[in-house]
Design a protein around this motif. Structure first.
Motif, PDB file in Angstrom:
ATOM      1  N   GLN A 195      77.129  58.610  97.681  1.00  0.00           N
ATOM      2  CA  GLN A 195      77.186  57.308  98.341  1.00  0.00           C
ATOM      3  C   GLN A 195      76.723  57.371  99.795  1.00  0.00           C
ATOM      4  N   PHE A 196      77.039  58.445 100.490  1.00  0.00           N
ATOM      5  CA  PHE A 196      76.555  58.592 101.864  1.00  0.00           C
ATOM      6  C   PHE A 196      75.034  58.662 101.876  1.00  0.00           C
ATOM      7  N   ASN A 197      74.449  59.419 100.939  1.00  0.00           N
ATOM      8  CA  ASN A 197      72.991  59.521 100.853  1.00  0.00           C
ATOM      9  C   ASN A 197      72.363  58.168 100.550  1.00  0.00           C
ATOM     10  N   THR A 198      73.008  57.378  99.694  1.00  0.00           N
ATOM     11  CA  THR A 198      72.500  56.046  99.367  1.00  0.00           C
ATOM     12  C   THR A 198      72.534  55.141 100.591  1.00  0.00           C
ATOM     13  N   ALA A 199      73.574  55.276 101.410  1.00  0.00           N
ATOM     14  CA  ALA A 199      73.655  54.492 102.648  1.00  0.00           C
ATOM     15  C   ALA A 199      72.504  54.841 103.589  1.00  0.00           C
ATOM     16  N   LEU A 200      72.103  56.107 103.589  1.00  0.00           N
ATOM     17  CA  LEU A 200      70.943  56.506 104.389  1.00  0.00           C
ATOM     18  C   LEU A 200      69.663  55.928 103.798  1.00  0.00           C
ATOM     19  N   PHE A 218      68.963  45.126 116.315  1.00  0.00           N
ATOM     20  CA  PHE A 218      69.493  46.371 115.745  1.00  0.00           C
ATOM     21  C   PHE A 218      70.648  46.932 116.566  1.00  0.00           C
ATOM     22  N   GLY A 219      70.722  46.564 117.842  1.00  0.00           N
ATOM     23  CA  GLY A 219      71.895  46.957 118.624  1.00  0.00           C
ATOM     24  C   GLY A 219      73.154  46.266 118.125  1.00  0.00           C
ATOM     25  N   PHE A 220      73.033  44.965 117.818  1.00  0.00           N
ATOM     26  CA  PHE A 220      74.179  44.214 117.290  1.00  0.00           C
ATOM     27  C   PHE A 220      74.606  44.759 115.925  1.00  0.00           C
ATOM     28  N   ILE A 221      73.646  45.070 115.063  1.00  0.00           N
ATOM     29  CA  ILE A 221      73.980  45.601 113.738  1.00  0.00           C
ATOM     30  C   ILE A 221      74.653  46.970 113.857  1.00  0.00           C
ATOM     31  N   THR A 222      74.228  47.770 114.838  1.00  0.00           N
ATOM     32  CA  THR A 222      74.882  49.067 115.059  1.00  0.00           C
ATOM     33  C   THR A 222      76.346  48.870 115.413  1.00  0.00           C
ATOM     34  N   MET A 223      76.630  47.886 116.254  1.00  0.00           N
ATOM     35  CA  MET A 223      78.020  47.578 116.581  1.00  0.00           C
ATOM     36  C   MET A 223      78.802  47.191 115.319  1.00  0.00           C
ATOM     37  N   MET A 224      78.179  46.410 114.447  1.00  0.00           N
ATOM     38  CA  MET A 224      78.840  45.983 113.214  1.00  0.00           C
ATOM     39  C   MET A 224      79.144  47.163 112.292  1.00  0.00           C
ATOM     40  N   GLN A 225      78.315  48.226 112.381  1.00  0.00           N
ATOM     41  CA  GLN A 225      78.607  49.433 111.593  1.00  0.00           C
ATOM     42  C   GLN A 225      79.958  50.026 111.985  1.00  0.00           C
ATOM     43  N   GLY A 226      80.319  49.846 113.240  1.00  0.00           N
ATOM     44  CA  GLY A 226      81.596  50.369 113.714  1.00  0.00           C
ATOM     45  C   GLY A 226      82.791  49.572 113.239  1.00  0.00           C
ATOM     46  N   LEU A 227      82.539  48.439 112.563  1.00  0.00           N
ATOM     47  CA  LEU A 227      83.638  47.584 112.108  1.00  0.00           C
ATOM     48  C   LEU A 227      83.750  47.508 110.586  1.00  0.00           C
ATOM     49  N   VAL A 228      82.817  48.144 109.868  1.00  0.00           N
ATOM     50  CA  VAL A 228      82.846  48.054 108.401  1.00  0.00           C
ATOM     51  C   VAL A 228      84.084  48.754 107.849  1.00  0.00           C
ATOM     52  N   GLN A 229      84.509  48.310 106.646  1.00  0.00           N
ATOM     53  CA  GLN A 229      85.739  48.823 106.048  1.00  0.00           C
ATOM     54  C   GLN A 229      85.508  49.499 104.698  1.00  0.00           C
ATOM     55  N   ASN A 230      84.308  49.384 104.138  1.00  0.00           N
ATOM     56  CA  ASN A 230      84.090  49.946 102.806  1.00  0.00           C
ATOM     57  C   ASN A 230      82.615  50.283 102.587  1.00  0.00           C
ATOM     58  N   TYR A 231      82.331  50.741 101.376  1.00  0.00           N
ATOM     59  CA  TYR A 231      80.979  51.152 101.001  1.00  0.00           C
ATOM     60  C   TYR A 231      79.996  49.990 101.074  1.00  0.00           C
ATOM     61  N   ALA A 232      80.405  48.819 100.595  1.00  0.00           N
ATOM     62  CA  ALA A 232      79.527  47.644 100.631  1.00  0.00           C
ATOM     63  C   ALA A 232      79.163  47.279 102.062  1.00  0.00           C
ATOM     64  N   GLY A 233      80.101  47.409 102.971  1.00  0.00           N
ATOM     65  CA  GLY A 233      79.840  47.085 104.371  1.00  0.00           C
ATOM     66  C   GLY A 233      78.817  48.002 104.999  1.00  0.00           C
ATOM     67  N   ILE A 234      78.926  49.298 104.735  1.00  0.00           N
ATOM     68  CA  ILE A 234      77.975  50.236 105.330  1.00  0.00           C
ATOM     69  C   ILE A 234      76.596  50.062 104.719  1.00  0.00           C
ATOM     70  N   LEU A 235      76.519  49.722 103.416  1.00  0.00           N
ATOM     71  CA  LEU A 235      75.224  49.465 102.793  1.00  0.00           C
ATOM     72  C   LEU A 235      74.554  48.249 103.425  1.00  0.00           C
ATOM     73  N   THR A 236      75.307  47.178 103.619  1.00  0.00           N
ATOM     74  CA  THR A 236      74.754  45.947 104.192  1.00  0.00           C
ATOM     75  C   THR A 236      74.246  46.165 105.609  1.00  0.00           C
ATOM     76  N   ALA A 291      64.049  62.276 101.889  1.00  0.00           N
ATOM     77  CA  ALA A 291      64.835  63.118 102.794  1.00  0.00           C
ATOM     78  C   ALA A 291      66.333  62.885 102.640  1.00  0.00           C
ATOM     79  N   THR A 292      66.725  61.642 102.381  1.00  0.00           N
ATOM     80  CA  THR A 292      68.155  61.345 102.300  1.00  0.00           C
ATOM     81  C   THR A 292      68.830  62.011 101.107  1.00  0.00           C
ATOM     82  N   TYR A 293      68.041  62.418 100.113  1.00  0.00           N
ATOM     83  CA  TYR A 293      68.598  63.111  98.949  1.00  0.00           C
ATOM     84  C   TYR A 293      68.196  64.583  98.892  1.00  0.00           C
TER      85      TYR A 293
END
Length: 493
Positions: A89-94, A128-146, A424-426
């Motif tokens: 799942q981490f690789n898929t997020a990448l 992309f700066g705003f989206i990076t901030m949102m990465q710091g607030l995600v709570q699950n796998y779906a959030g990090i993918l989005t 590369a991610t895999y």
């Protein structure tokens, strides 16, 4: 009626250029001399361009690359555990980052040309700066993918856009140092990211947030502030530069015309232009050059903290030990770039760093019980790859003539090349590092082979052009439409 300069003759300290009055479909009239402004010199004017352009693109791409790869630093501080990620799942997020990043490279460069670099690139930076901030607030796998998908969407224009912009300001023999300095912001981001992560990670549980969340929140907020400032200060093309006097602008355009031909900056890019560019086999070779080296480059960027951590270092020491390879890569890249510009040659300065990286992978494949040697191999890998990449991109981009061919060709090279980012991610799944090293070596050899074929191709094209004669009555406008296919255009090896 437009005016376009045509010659470039230096009589130091005064520089004379020729400029030709053009009317579409009419043969140019006799050239009239244009004098380099008496208040300056070519060297001073180039320095003025450097100061108004290079720092901006360096900072912009440094923040973009930092926000792209800081997930590797966040991983070392518990991101996977907190989000409940397992398996691949981490690789898929990448991986999902690269989907919009690849698809929207060419549309982004077309929009950049239409809207202006200042508005388009600065707006993307805020995004992309705003989206990076949102990465710091995600709570699950779906959030990090989005958030990773949206990050790729906003970042897709940064790299090809900045290279495109740089290519429209500098002559080919002076471009490599600027390209490598810009590209080496990736090395600075890698080094700075490790130091920053070691500090932000120590904020673990401060105000109820884990250390990995602080990495995203603070780095993203800094990017948003920089993007907002750039909305008012970021430079554009030569034709848009308000910090240049009219006579300076004329001189710069004349100098570029003498080196690369008429750029056709006055007209829009069409789908027909895209089709013509993509029908050139050399454009595909440029894509494969970059595609081959992207796999090991992103593998290193995303997984080097994991590899270093496997040597037995704790979280903070892992981040600190990730800094030296990036620092060495920055210095080596600038040495290679300076030598390449001095000799006015690209090919050998692409192949040599690739060979250095291959030697590093060879050590890691054969040495398993000597940490200093293994760590030195990581340094070789990083310094080789991140020195070869800017040479490849500059070499290919500056061999494309005209706004339309360069805008499409540069975006294609970066877009197609970043398909390698998905691979590369895999490359490093679980703890099987040996498999990852073999994948990286295979693709970097593909890059070297593509460079060799490209070099042979442009030498053949130059020989062919040397035996060609210009069609009688061919206008400057017609030459501009051909770009680097113009018989007067000579490719740089």
């Amino acid at each position: 009626m437009a005016s376009q300069p045509q010659g470039d003759t230096y009589l130091s300290p005064t520089v004379f250029l020729t400029i030709t009055s053009l009317t579409p479909r009419i043969t140019p009239t006799a050239p009239a001399p244009v004098i380099c402004p008496s208040h300056t010199t070519p060297r001073r004017l180039t320095t003025k361009i450097d100061l108004h352009l290079v720092p901006f693109v360096i900072i912009l791409y440094l923040m973009a690359f930092l926000d792209r790869v800081n997930i590797a630093n966040a991983r070392a501080f518990g991101l996977e555990t907190d989000l409940g990620l397992s398996g691949t799942q981490f690789n898929t997020a990448l991986t999902i980052f690269f989907v919009p990043y690849i698809l929207f490279e060419i549309p982004s460069n077309i929009l950049l040309k239409k809207i202006s670099p200042r508005i388009w690139l600065s707006g993307c930076c805020i995004g992309f700066g705003f989206i990076t901030m949102m990465q710091g607030l995600v709570q699950n796998y779906a959030g990090i993918l989005t958030t990773r998908f949206l990050l790729g969407l906003f970042e897709c224009g940064m790299f090809p856009g900045c290279f495109y912009l740089l290519g429209m300001w500098y002559r080919r023999e002076e471009a490599q140092k600027r390209f490598s300095l810009f590209f080496s912001s990736t090395s600075l981001a890698g080094a700075f990211g490790g130091l920053l992560a070691s500090g932000l990670g120590s904020m673990d549980y401060m105000r109820g947030y884990r250390g990995w969340r602080w990495i995203f929140l603070i780095e993203g907020a800094a990017t948003v502030v920089i993007g907002a400032i750039f909305l008012f200060t970021f430079p554009g093309f030569v034709e848009e530069a308000k910090w240049l006097r009219d006579d300076e602008r004329d001189y710069i355009k004349a100098r570029l015309h003498a080196d690369q031909g008429h750029s056709a900056a006055e007209r829009s890019i069409t789908l027909k232009d895209v089709g013509k560019v993509m029908s050139d086999y050399k454009v595909w070779l440029g894509g494969f050059m970059y595609f081959g080296i992207i796999v090991p480059a992103y593998s290193y960027a995303y997984f080097s903290p994991t590899i270093v951590q496997s040597y037995g270092y704790d979280k903070i020491q892992t981040q600190l030990h990730s800094v030296p390879p990036w620092a060495v890569a920055f210095v080596f890249a600038m040495v290679i770039a300076t030598a390449s510009d001095w000799l006015k040659h690209r090919f050998l300065f692409t192949v040599l760093p690739i060979c250095i990286s291959i030697s590093g992978f060879a050590i890691l494949l054969n040495v398993h019980d000597n940490l200093p040697v293994q760590y030195a191999a990581l340094v070789l890998i990083c310094m080789g790859m991140y020195s070869a990449m800017p040479i490849q991109v500059c070499w290919f981009n500056m061999n494309l003539g005209g706004h339309h061919r360069r805008a499409v060709g540069s975006a294609w090279q970066i877009g197609f090349g970043n398909i390698g980012g998905i691979i590369a991610t895999y490359s490093f799944v679980g703890g099987d590092f040996r498999k990852g090293y073999i994948i990286c070596v295979s693709f970097i050899c593909l890059s070297a082979l593509s460079c060799i074929i490209y070099a042979v191709s442009i030498m053949a094209e130059n020989r062919k052009k040397a035996n060609q004669t210009l069609p009688e009555g061919m206008t400057e406008q017609e030459k501009a439409e051909l770009g680097d296919l113009n018989p007067d255009f000579k490719y740089m090896l």
